[in-house]
Motif scaffolding. Structure first.
Motif, PDB file in Angstrom:
ATOM      1  N   VAL A   1       0.870  -1.182   0.000  1.00 13.99           N
ATOM      2  CA  VAL A   1       0.000   0.000   0.000  1.00 13.99           C
ATOM      3  C   VAL A   1       0.900   1.223   0.000  1.00 13.99           C
ATOM      4  CG1 VAL A   1      -1.858   1.237   1.198  1.00 13.99           C
ATOM      5  CG2 VAL A   1      -1.734  -1.256   1.334  1.00 13.99           C
ATOM      6  N   PHE A   2       0.465   2.277  -0.717  1.00 12.29           N
ATOM      7  CA  PHE A   2       1.225   3.529  -0.777  1.00 12.29           C
ATOM      8  C   PHE A   2       0.344   4.652  -0.236  1.00 12.29           C
ATOM      9  CE2 PHE A   2       2.534   0.754  -4.271  1.00 12.29           C
ATOM     10  CZ  PHE A   2       3.881   0.589  -3.961  1.00 12.29           C
ATOM     11  N   GLY A   3       0.815   5.334   0.811  1.00  9.40           N
ATOM     12  CA  GLY A   3       0.013   6.361   1.470  1.00  9.40           C
ATOM     13  C   GLY A   3       0.402   7.760   1.018  1.00  9.40           C
ATOM     14  N   PRO A   4      -0.566   8.612   0.663  1.00 11.56           N
ATOM     15  CA  PRO A   4      -0.301  10.004   0.254  1.00 11.56           C
ATOM     16  C   PRO A   4      -0.334  10.953   1.452  1.00 11.56           C
ATOM     17  CG  PRO A   4      -2.599   9.512  -0.088  1.00 11.56           C
ATOM     18  CD  PRO A   4      -1.991   8.278   0.558  1.00 11.56           C
ATOM     19  N   GLU A   5      -0.465  12.255   1.195  1.00 10.57           N
ATOM     20  CA  GLU A   5      -0.658  13.222   2.290  1.00 10.57           C
ATOM     21  C   GLU A   5      -1.824  12.778   3.170  1.00 10.57           C
ATOM     22  OE1 GLU A   5      -1.320  18.005   3.167  1.00 10.57           O
ATOM     23  OE2 GLU A   5      -1.469  17.273   1.107  1.00 10.57           O
ATOM     24  N   HIS A   6      -1.688  12.949   4.468  1.00 15.90           N
ATOM     25  CA  HIS A   6      -2.647  12.519   5.492  1.00 15.90           C
ATOM     26  C   HIS A   6      -2.588  11.013   5.745  1.00 15.90           C
ATOM     27  CE1 HIS A   6      -4.207  16.540   5.137  1.00 15.90           C
ATOM     28  NE2 HIS A   6      -4.632  16.329   3.913  1.00 15.90           N
ATOM     29  N   GLY A   7      -1.918  10.246   4.862  1.00 10.77           N
ATOM     30  CA  GLY A   7      -1.715   8.832   5.111  1.00 10.77           C
ATOM     31  C   GLY A   7      -2.787   7.918   4.541  1.00 10.77           C
ATOM     32  N   PHE A   8      -2.490   6.621   4.542  1.00  4.04           N
ATOM     33  CA  PHE A   8      -3.385   5.586   4.017  1.00  4.04           C
ATOM     34  C   PHE A   8      -4.639   5.460   4.876  1.00  4.04           C
ATOM     35  CE2 PHE A   8      -3.813   0.775   4.769  1.00  4.04           C
ATOM     36  CZ  PHE A   8      -4.953   0.662   3.997  1.00  4.04           C
ATOM     37  N   ARG A   9      -4.478   5.353   6.172  1.00  2.36           N
ATOM     38  CA  ARG A   9      -5.635   5.251   7.066  1.00  2.36           C
ATOM     39  C   ARG A   9      -6.098   6.625   7.565  1.00  2.36           C
ATOM     40  NH1 ARG A   9      -8.007   0.105   6.546  1.00  2.36           N
ATOM     41  NH2 ARG A   9      -6.388  -1.492   6.700  1.00  2.36           N
ATOM     42  N   GLY A  10      -5.354   7.691   7.185  1.00  4.90           N
ATOM     43  CA  GLY A  10      -5.816   9.054   7.436  1.00  4.90           C
ATOM     44  C   GLY A  10      -5.499   9.619   8.800  1.00  4.90           C
ATOM     45  N   THR A  11      -4.369   9.240   9.374  1.00  7.47           N
ATOM     46  CA  THR A  11      -4.066   9.683  10.732  1.00  7.47           C
ATOM     47  C   THR A  11      -3.333  11.020  10.788  1.00  7.47           C
ATOM     48  OG1 THR A  11      -1.941   8.511  10.777  1.00  7.47           O
ATOM     49  CG2 THR A  11      -3.883   7.287  11.509  1.00  7.47           C
ATOM     50  N   ALA A  12      -2.896  11.564   9.653  1.00 11.01           N
ATOM     51  CA  ALA A  12      -2.064  12.773   9.666  1.00 11.01           C
ATOM     52  C   ALA A  12      -2.871  14.005   9.242  1.00 11.01           C
ATOM     53  CB  ALA A  12      -0.866  12.600   8.744  1.00 11.01           C
ATOM     54  N   GLN A  13      -2.551  15.177   9.829  1.00 10.78           N
ATOM     55  CA  GLN A  13      -3.211  16.427   9.475  1.00 10.78           C
ATOM     56  C   GLN A  13      -2.623  16.985   8.169  1.00 10.78           C
ATOM     57  OE1 GLN A  13      -5.283  18.922   9.560  1.00 10.78           O
ATOM     58  NE2 GLN A  13      -6.570  18.589  11.348  1.00 10.78           N
ATOM     59  N   ALA A  14      -3.086  18.179   7.779  1.00  9.87           N
ATOM     60  CA  ALA A  14      -2.600  18.814   6.544  1.00  9.87           C
ATOM     61  C   ALA A  14      -1.083  18.950   6.586  1.00  9.87           C
ATOM     62  CB  ALA A  14      -3.237  20.184   6.374  1.00  9.87           C
ATOM     63  N   GLY A  15      -0.443  18.647   5.452  1.00 10.24           N
ATOM     64  CA  GLY A  15       1.001  18.777   5.383  1.00 10.24           C
ATOM     65  C   GLY A  15       1.737  17.702   6.145  1.00 10.24           C
ATOM     66  N   GLY A  16       1.079  16.557   6.398  1.00  8.28           N
ATOM     67  CA  GLY A  16       1.736  15.464   7.113  1.00  8.28           C
ATOM     68  C   GLY A  16       1.448  14.127   6.465  1.00  8.28           C
ATOM     69  N   SER A  17       2.188  13.100   6.878  1.00  8.40           N
ATOM     70  CA  SER A  17       1.967  11.749   6.361  1.00  8.40           C
ATOM     71  C   SER A  17       2.308  10.757   7.463  1.00  8.40           C
ATOM     72  CB  SER A  17       2.835  11.501   5.124  1.00  8.40           C
ATOM     73  OG  SER A  17       4.208  11.615   5.455  1.00  8.40           O
ATOM     74  N   GLU A  18       2.123   9.475   7.181  1.00  6.56           N
ATOM     75  CA  GLU A  18       2.246   8.460   8.223  1.00  6.56           C
ATOM     76  C   GLU A  18       3.605   7.760   8.255  1.00  6.56           C
ATOM     77  OE1 GLU A  18      -2.397   6.927   8.605  1.00  6.56           O
ATOM     78  OE2 GLU A  18      -1.119   6.050   7.067  1.00  6.56           O
ATOM     79  N   GLY A  19       4.439   7.976   7.223  1.00  7.27           N
ATOM     80  CA  GLY A  19       5.726   7.277   7.193  1.00  7.27           C
ATOM     81  C   GLY A  19       5.581   5.811   6.798  1.00  7.27           C
ATOM     82  N   ARG A  20       6.678   5.067   6.861  1.00  4.25           N
ATOM     83  CA  ARG A  20       6.695   3.640   6.483  1.00  4.25           C
ATOM     84  C   ARG A  20       6.336   2.778   7.694  1.00  4.25           C
ATOM     85  NH1 ARG A  20       6.399  -0.968   6.127  1.00  4.25           N
ATOM     86  NH2 ARG A  20       7.830  -2.508   5.253  1.00  4.25           N
ATOM     87  N   TYR A  21       5.352   1.889   7.528  1.00  6.15           N
ATOM     88  CA  TYR A  21       4.962   0.998   8.627  1.00  6.15           C
ATOM     89  C   TYR A  21       4.235  -0.209   8.044  1.00  6.15           C
ATOM     90  CZ  TYR A  21       0.203   2.819   8.058  1.00  6.15           C
ATOM     91  OH  TYR A  21      -1.025   3.145   7.550  1.00  6.15           O
ATOM     92  N   ASP A  22       3.936  -1.174   8.867  1.00  2.16           N
ATOM     93  CA  ASP A  22       3.110  -2.317   8.467  1.00  2.16           C
ATOM     94  C   ASP A  22       1.689  -2.079   8.955  1.00  2.16           C
ATOM     95  OD1 ASP A  22       5.244  -3.574   7.265  1.00  2.16           O
ATOM     96  OD2 ASP A  22       5.749  -4.783   9.015  1.00  2.16           O
ATOM     97  N   ASP A  23       0.731  -2.219   8.050  1.00  2.00           N
ATOM     98  CA  ASP A  23      -0.673  -1.983   8.399  1.00  2.00           C
ATOM     99  C   ASP A  23      -1.145  -3.034   9.401  1.00  2.00           C
ATOM    100  OD1 ASP A  23      -3.349  -0.965   8.185  1.00  2.00           O
ATOM    101  OD2 ASP A  23      -3.795  -2.658   6.861  1.00  2.00           O
ATOM    102  N   PRO A  24      -1.607  -2.612  10.589  1.00  2.00           N
ATOM    103  CA  PRO A  24      -2.017  -3.597  11.600  1.00  2.00           C
ATOM    104  C   PRO A  24      -3.153  -4.518  11.142  1.00  2.00           C
ATOM    105  CG  PRO A  24      -1.829  -1.407  12.584  1.00  2.00           C
ATOM    106  CD  PRO A  24      -1.706  -1.229  11.102  1.00  2.00           C
TER     107      PRO A  24
END
Length: 406
Positions: A78-101
């Motif tokens: 999975v590739f996450g954009p701004e705000h992240g794949f599951r949406g945990t980040a605010q404007a101008g942020g992202s979730e970084g590299r991790y394993d989806d729980p």
């Protein structure tokens, strides 16, 4: 505008079936058509998905979760954009590299990556095919369409197939509106010369990007919707509204956003930190004269109410400010870009504290310095909007060749 036409690469278009005059076919998204055709476009391919919380079925299940448990799909990343794949980040942020729980899948961060660095992410993931499924809101400065562009460019560099699953433009696909970006003002809120309100779906934009802007076209396939009409607003789709970003809470927000987001480029609040971002606008010292001035223009399909609010974050946090609430009364007649310009022109006239953001962010949002310099010179709404008619007409001619729906 100097746009060369290249033939759009043949797309896997799962076309709509003929409709009778009495029974309109229900809308099916690109993902629904992909699944209905047994994931034929992904057979034998290690697949990665670029998506965010909007990549859901009408039953509100995430497509990653659906595909992960389907033996017909070899989903490996999975590739996450701004705000992240599951949406945990605010404007101008992202979730970084991790394993989806939930699935155990590796999630790679694409935010602020483009070109070779993003191609390297695709290569490192080991996928054969990159799938894109994100809900857009129809504005040039909404960054997910440039995530699409960057991912297409990177997929071409990495030698990966690219499949776009289409979704409706929630504010219709009737017409393009507003100024067209000039290349020297390109940024992540506008990479290429398209109109401020583009009136296209993501699959249509993918075709346009491939045919007009990408030096090396992507190996592109688009999985179309069926049953969508260009005149349809989001509520006709029967699809759930998932906020594509934290400050896009409702389809009403999307309706005004391509105009009122211009207030990000000023010292007035664009309503972030309220329950009605981009519908509430204001600043300390603004009073009822602003609503009176803009109502006096008689703009079609919209009224403005004198409003007072206290943002909980962003500009004027915790302070009570005065301004307007934008009330759309006839969304078919409403022109968000013209309305946004009218609001800027009148705000500057009635409030002597009006100022542009010092970094001239307004130029990035509008795609040139023309809106700012014309308003500073005292131009009215008609003069500002008239200045982009020629370039908009040129963009509309190019756009027409990439439209997939009636």
């Amino acid at each position: 505008m100097d746009l060369s036409r290249r033939n759009l690469l043949a797309s896997t278009a799962l076309a709509a079936t003929p409709m009778s005059h009495h029974h309109r076919e229900p809308l099916r998204t690109g993902f629904e058509n992909l699944a209905a055709h047994d994931y034929a476009a992904l057979v034998g391919q290690k697949t990665g998905v670029v998506t965010n919380p909007t990549g859901v079925t009408r039953a509100t299940e995430h497509i990653v979760d659906v595909m992960h448990r389907d033996a017909r799909v070899e989903l490996t990343a999975v590739f996450g954009p701004e705000h992240g794949f599951r949406g945990t980040a605010q404007a101008g942020g992202s979730e970084g590299r991790y394993d989806d729980p939930a699935t155990g899948l590796p999630v790679y961060d694409t935010y602020l990556k483009s070109g070779r660095p993003l191609a390297d992410v695709f290569t490192a993931s080991g996928v054969d095919t990159v799938v894109f499924d994100i809900q857009d809101v129809g504005a040039r400065f909404y960054t997910y369409i440039w995530t699409l562009y960057d991912c297409m460019e990177a997929a071409a560099l990495a030698g990966k197939r690219f499949v776009v699953l289409d979704r409706p433009n929630p504010v219709t696909g009737r017409a393009a509106q507003g100024p067209v970006l000039r290349e020297e003002f390109a940024s992540f809120v506008g990479r290429k010369p398209i109109a401020q309100a583009h009136g296209m779906t993501v699959a249509e934009l993918a075709g346009l990007f491939n045919g007009e802007f990408l030096g090396t076209p992507a190996d592109l396939e688009t999985v179309r919707m069926s049953g969508w009409r260009r005149s349809a607003f989001h509520d006709a789709s029967g699809l759930p509204w998932v906020p594509p970003s934290p400050n896009m809470p409702t389809p009403d927000t999307a309706l005004v956003y391509s105009g009122t987001c211009l207030f990000e480029g000023t010292n007035l609040s664009e309503g972030r930190g309220t329950t009605r971002p981009f519908e509430l606008l204001g600043a300390e010292g603004v009073d009822g004269r602003w609503a009176a001035a803009v109502n006096g223009l008689g703009l079609p399909g919209v009224r403005f109410r004198e409003a007072y609010f206290a943002p909980t974050f962003s500009k004027f946090q915790g302070k009570t400010v005065g301004g307007v609430q934008v009330h759309v009364t006839d969304r078919a007649a409403f022109d968000p870009v013209r309305t946004g310009i009218a609001l800027l022109v009148t705000a500057r006239k009635v409030w002597d504290g009006f100022a542009w953001r010092p970094d001239h962010w307004i130029d990035k949002l509008t795609g040139s310095d023309r809106v700012r310099t014309m308003i500073d010179a005292g131009a009215d709404t008609d003069e500002v909007t008239g200045a982009w008619e020629e370039e908009l007409a040129a963009f509309r001619r190019v756009r027409k060749g990439y439209l997939l729906y009636k």
